[in-house]
Write a protein that holds these residues in place. Structure first.
Motif, mmCIF file in Angstrom:
data_model
loop_
_atom_site.group_PDB
_atom_site.id
_atom_site.type_symbol
_atom_site.label_atom_id
_atom_site.label_comp_id
_atom_site.label_asym_id
_atom_site.label_seq_id
_atom_site.Cartn_x
_atom_site.Cartn_y
_atom_site.Cartn_z
ATOM 1 N N LYS B 81 -0.536 19.855 -59.130
ATOM 2 C CA LYS B 81 -0.959 21.060 -58.414
ATOM 3 C C LYS B 81 -0.410 22.233 -59.207
ATOM 4 C CE LYS B 81 -0.784 23.559 -54.115
ATOM 5 N NZ LYS B 81 0.119 24.003 -53.100
ATOM 6 N N GLU B 82 -1.306 23.105 -59.617
ATOM 7 C CA GLU B 82 -0.861 24.245 -60.413
ATOM 8 C C GLU B 82 -0.436 25.395 -59.508
ATOM 9 O OE1 GLU B 82 -3.642 25.400 -63.435
ATOM 10 O OE2 GLU B 82 -3.993 23.327 -64.054
ATOM 11 N N ASP B 84 -0.667 29.176 -58.256
ATOM 12 C CA ASP B 84 -1.761 30.154 -58.198
ATOM 13 C C ASP B 84 -1.436 31.353 -59.077
ATOM 14 O OD1 ASP B 84 -3.262 28.658 -56.504
ATOM 15 O OD2 ASP B 84 -2.464 29.570 -54.674
ATOM 16 N N TYR B 151 -7.080 27.667 -58.565
ATOM 17 C CA TYR B 151 -5.746 28.223 -58.751
ATOM 18 C C TYR B 151 -5.756 29.703 -59.143
ATOM 19 C CZ TYR B 151 -4.689 23.232 -59.065
ATOM 20 O OH TYR B 151 -4.598 21.882 -58.823
#
Lengths: 187, 876
Positions: B81-82, B84, B151
């Protein structure tokens, strides 16, 4: 379209909506979303063995689950009541302090030595106990000393007060470091 | 269902399949490289842990997990999960303050990680800033809106400024009239404390400029529309000098410490007197005296310096007693020079320099006595007495403990040999070089202990080396490159994974990355050692890739001229550069579209392409007569290849359609000199360049040779071959003087149906970069009416002495010589035409602005005496 305010900061991936796929950019986005939805569906019905994951981070430094478990198991041997959350918090504090120590180019054979050097340099050296404070402490707690003379316990009081002040200032210093860092725990 | 297995041992079958989900901002290959997970390997939990921590250093991830399928453990799934990223900030609701001002007070910026934990804090800080801007009832709210790009979020900032607080009246305690004239904030304005503080700073600067020592502007109070300001200029300091004649008062004022210290104290007066005395000493007034007298009243301090300059002395002679070394060498290292200014303040430092010099030559017990100075007839004769003592030489050098690096390499690094004089500085340098040598082979913690044993007049030296463990390069993490592809950075790296660690490679890599012109900051760090290897973390900060440049100028030939250039230097994130440039003057218009690919087909072979349209009128400056006009369309493309750091080769193909018209009849040598002509040519060349600075070289060599071959085989309408060579040498004579010498020449020959080269390809000389006593392109053969025709051979030479006169300005004296001959066989070095002259330079970032006057030394009847040239950049 979804809005997020300060009190509502969580996103749900399945709420992503794709509206236009005309450009290659949008196509890329579409494929990305399909893959995400597909993988969510597939993973919901399959069993998996977790090798490792991130349980917390301090800016760009990650703490993994395996690291946490390893430290937790080690500490539990000497303090059975300790929780994972407490270990994680300690670990985060340690990262913050080590990072500052390295910024100052302090060198030491081990991380523990490095921490001690840093605390000595940044905290302990700035503490100057007054003789009257040691005397005051003795007078206020005379009963506890069970008739021992001031000269006999002076060094012990000084050492105690010094450590107390070190802990107090260290706590403030850590709070200051925490406020400047991007920290997130996701146990 | 997810199980966590807590073990760090590698186990299970080899990996067959790796799935990655949630990844957007980097390629899967980069993720797997950093994780150190690949098909065929057995998955090790320790490798995964280190990999996750390494990937996280990219600074773009929020979460990473690695799983294996319970049913088939050869299948690995990596979920990421990157974080934002703020794509855009949109401000609405503002009525009084501009969006730019509000953005300036806002914590979030575009391109940064979206910190949800700071939303409340950002609102608080913004409200505080707006309150200081005069909107104390301001409200703000933030909403974060996801974009269609994963993101990436937009931040919507809604501002309600509310009614502003207005200044109804301003009451000034202090010099009211003067202060009001300096203030921009007036009655009726919004109570903006940023503007008010700027006003107070301006008032403070104003009084300081007037000689007030420590003016105070503020504090200020604001209550129910009334602004009260306190301004106290403090005491004014007047400084006066009397008795000074050789050094003017302006120069002496610069030595005063009071205004920097914002104070007037006795010790500062003493410091000021000492500085004035030292200044006089440096000019040879060794007996100068300064007496300060202070007079104060309520508002002013008057400081008078009474200066007694005394007589000015120069150094008459410097004589030595008790020395066996050549006196010339001893005099060279002294700051005091025979015939130079006598500065008594330099005596101690010269005495120390002589002692260090003796020590460096092995005279460890040398003693330099106090200088004996005899003053007479404005001369100071200096007598130096030295007790040299015995000279200590190195008898032997032994190396112990070196096992993994050959002894001969260590001896070479030490650089000291038996028979050399013993001195500690050389030994300390040698020790450092040995440590550096080990560092280059991956030994990052060597211990080098130097032992000395003194025997009679000699010393035995032992370098005792503890090599320590070897360290290797680990993986390389690159971060900060949001617009630049990873390979653009990684292809510039010279270190390799699993090779011995070497700090000097990292220094070179930093230089190479800066040289790309894409980054404003490059940080390279070696991370902690893990399993004998250190990962490398490269952090870059990207600069703006788009650049617009324009300029205007004046040249003696083209008169007014200007250019406009728009370029982008990071196309597709690959450091590919494209630019469009327009150059316009009264004589020419040029439109250039160019493209540059630094790595063609993945090889370090730059490729250039250029499309150009040019219209030019060649005129005589003196008569204004047009010699000819031309219109040219050119397309060229080619490669460059760096053969070494100093040597570069290139080859270009060039196709031009040239239309020449309005040609003066006596210029015409061939039918190709008029009308439209297609020229198709290849142009290989080689350049050797060791200059320290291409815009303003002080040392080095620039030499090159190029060939241009045009043939009908290449579909050209004319056949010829041209060879041009050039060589320039730059030599720094002293800090102020640079000597520059240049030799240029060229020969051309037509073949096939071509007897004479077309006008546009012939050589011309004369003008600002060649022979400066002549007008642009007027040297050499001429037609029946005296118009230059150009020729097939030329030779030119230039000699310049470039003198810096300080503050970026310079003077140049030069001699130029050269000529053009119609045919190769006509070349005659005795036929060179010489001109001499002088010029003025003023340095700018793109080279010096210059004005030159060249005077003809072999003037012929009807020719001018010389020419003036204005230009940018050196002549060669």
């Amino acid at each position: 379209m979804r809005y997020i305010s300060a009190s509502d900061m969580l996103f749900k991936s399945d709420e992503l909506r794709v509206t236009s796929y005309k450009s290659s950019h949008n196509l890329r986005v579409f494929i990305f979303s399909l893959v995400t939805i597909y993988s969510l569906l597939v993973t919901s019905f399959s069993h998996a063995e977790l090798i490792d994951r991130v349980v917390a981070f301090v800016d760009e430094e990650a703490i993994t689950l395996s690291e946490l478990e390893e430290t937790y198991e080690n500490i539990k041997k000497v303090d059975a009541s300790i929780t994972r959350e407490e270990v994680l918090k300690t670990r985060i504090n340690r990262i913050l302090l080590l990072r500052e120590a390295r910024k100052l180019r302090i060198e030491a054979p081990t991380e523990d030595d490095l921490l001690h050097e840093y605390i000595d340099l940044k905290v302990r050296t700035f503490i100057k106990l007054k003789e009257e404070d040691i005397g005051d402490f003795y007078n206020r707690n005379r009963a506890e000393f069970k008739g021992m003379e001031f000269d006999d316990v002076r060094d012990k009081i000084e050492s105690y007060l010094l450590e107390k002040e070190v802990n107090l200032r260290l706590k403030r210093h850590i709070e200051d470091l925490r406020s400047k860092a991007y920290i997130k725990a996701q146990l | 269902m997810l199980l966590f297995v807590s073990s760090i041992e590698a186990s299970g079958p080899p990996i067959q399949k790796i799935d990655v989900e949630g990844l957007y901002s980097i390629e899967k290959e980069e993720l797997l490289y950093l994780l150190n997970v690949k098909a065929g390997d057995v998955l090790s939990p320790l490798t995964v842990r280190n990999g996750i921590k390494r990937v996280f250093l990219k600074g773009i991830f929020e979460d990473i997990s690695v799983e294996v399928d319970d049913a088939d453990k050869s299948k690995v799934k990596i979920k990421v999960k990157e974080r934002d990223i703020v794509k855009g900030i949109y401000i609405s609701g503002n009525e009084h303050l501009s969006k730019k001002v509000i953005k300036g007070h806002f914590l979030f910026t575009e391109g940064q990680v979206m910190r949800y934990d700071l939303i409340e804090d950002s609102i608080k800080k913004l409200r505080h800033a707006l309150s200081e801007r005069g909107f104390h009832r301001a409200e703000a709210s933030i909403q974060v809106e996801r974009t269609t790009e994963p993101y990436r979020v937009n931040v919507i900032l809604r501002v309600n400024e509310g009614e502003p607080e207005l200044i109804k009246s301003i009451k000034i305690y202090g010099p009211e009239y003067e202060v009001r004239s300096l203030m921009k904030v007036t009655e009726g304005d919004i109570y903006d404390q940023f503007r008010l503080r700027a006003d107070l700073n301006r008032i403070k600067r104003h009084y300081k400029k007037l000689g007030y020592l420590n003016p105070s502007a503020g504090p200020y109070t604001f209550f129910e529309g009334e602004l009260d300001l306190s301004i106290n200029p403090g005491k004014k300091l007047g400084i006066f000098f009397e008795g000074n004649s050789d050094i003017d008062s302006k120069a002496l004022l610069k030595e005063m410490p009071f205004f920097d210290a914002e104070d007037f104290r006795d010790d500062l007066v003493e410091e000021a007197s000492a500085r004035i005395t030292a200044l006089y000493h440096s000019r040879g007034y060794s007996f100068a005296q300064v007496a300060p007298v202070v007079a104060t009243d309520k508002d002013t301090i008057n400081l008078h310096f009474f200066v007694f300059e005394g007589e000015r002395f120069t150094v008459g002679s410097i004589r030595f007693t008790g020395v066996t070394l050549p006196e010339k060498n001893l005099k060279e290292i002294m700051s005091l020079k025979e015939g130079g200014v006598y500065n008594s303040d330099l005596i101690d430092s010269d005495r120390e320099s002589l002692r260090e010099f003796y020590n460096a030559l092995g005279y460890l017990n040398a003693h330099v006595e106090e200088f004996h100075v005899e003053i007479r007839n404005s001369k100071a004769d200096i007598n130096v007495t030295v007790s040299e003592g015995a000279k200590t030489e190195i008898i032997s050098i032994e190396i112990k403990g070196a096992e993994l690096i050959p002894e001969e390499k260590i001896r070479s690094a030490i650089g000291i040999k038996p028979g050399n004089p013993y001195n500690e500085v050389d030994i300390s340098d040698a020790r450092y070089r040995v440590i550096e040598l080990y560092g280059n082979y991956g030994f990052t913690e060597p211990m080098v202990d130097v032992k000395r044993e003194f025997v009679d007049k000699g010393a035995r030296i032992v370098f005792d080396i503890g090599e320590g463990p070897i360290t290797f390069f680990g993986k390389t993490v690159i971060r900060g490159n949001s617009n630049t592809r990873r390979e653009v950075i990684s292809r510039e790296l010279i270190h390799r994974e699993s090779r011995p660690f070497n700090y000097s490679l990292l220094t070179k890599e930093r230089q190479r990355l800066y040289k790309l012109g894409l980054f404003t900051d490059v940080d390279i760090d070696a991370l902690h050692k893990e399993n004998d290897a250190r990962d490398i973390l490269i952090g870059v900060k990207e600069g703006k890739a788009g650049i617009i440049e324009f300029g205007f100028g004046y040249g003696e030939y083209e008169r007014y001229r200007g250019f406009f250039d728009i370029s982008y230097r990071n196309l597709f994130g690959m450091n590919r550069q494209a630019s469009f440039r327009i150059e316009v003057s009264s004589l020419e218009q040029r439109y250039i579209l160019s493209y540059f690919e630094p790595w063609f087909l993945g090889r370090p072979m730059p490729f250039r392409m250029l499309l150009m349209r040019e219209e030019r009128t060649e005129k005589s400056i003196d008569t204004g007569e047009t010699r000819y006009k031309l219109r040219r369309h050119t397309a060229s493309a080619g490669f460059e290849k760096r053969l070494s750091e100093k040597l570069k080769a290139d080859i270009f193909y060039e196709f031009s359609i040239v239309k020449t018209f309005d040609v003066k009849p006596d210029v015409i040598l061939t039918r190709d000199d008029m009308g439209t002509l297609a020229i198709s040519a290849i142009r290989p060349g080689i350049i050797y360049d060791t200059r320290d600075n291409p815009f303003d070289p002080r040392r080095g060599v620039l030499a090159g040779i190029s060939l241009k071959m045009s043939s009908s085989v290449l579909l050209s309408e004319t056949d010829f071959m041209k060879v041009i060579f050039h060589g320039s040498i730059y030599k720094e004579v002293s800090r102020r003087f640079v000597l520059a010498l240049s030799l240029r020449g060229g020969i051309a020959q037509g073949f096939g149906a071509t007897r004479e080269l077309p006008l546009v390809e012939r050589f011309f000389l004369g003008g600002r970069t060649t022979v400066r006593g002549y007008e642009q392109d007027t040297l050499g053969p001429k037609g029946v009416d005296g118009t230059p025709t150009g020729g097939n051979a030329f030779l030119s030479t230039n000699l310049e002495l470039r003198t810096s006169i300080g503050k970026g300005a310079g003077l140049v004296t030069f001699v130029d010589g050269g000529n053009v001959w119609r045919k190769m066989g006509d070349v005659d070095a005795s036929g060179l035409k010489y001109t001499a002259g002088m010029g003025i330079r003023y340095n700018t970032p793109v080279g010096p602005l210059r004005i030159d006057y060249g005077h003809k030394l072999q003037r012929e009847r009807g020719e001018s005496r010389g020419e003036v040239h204005f230009s940018i950049g050196h002549a060669f």
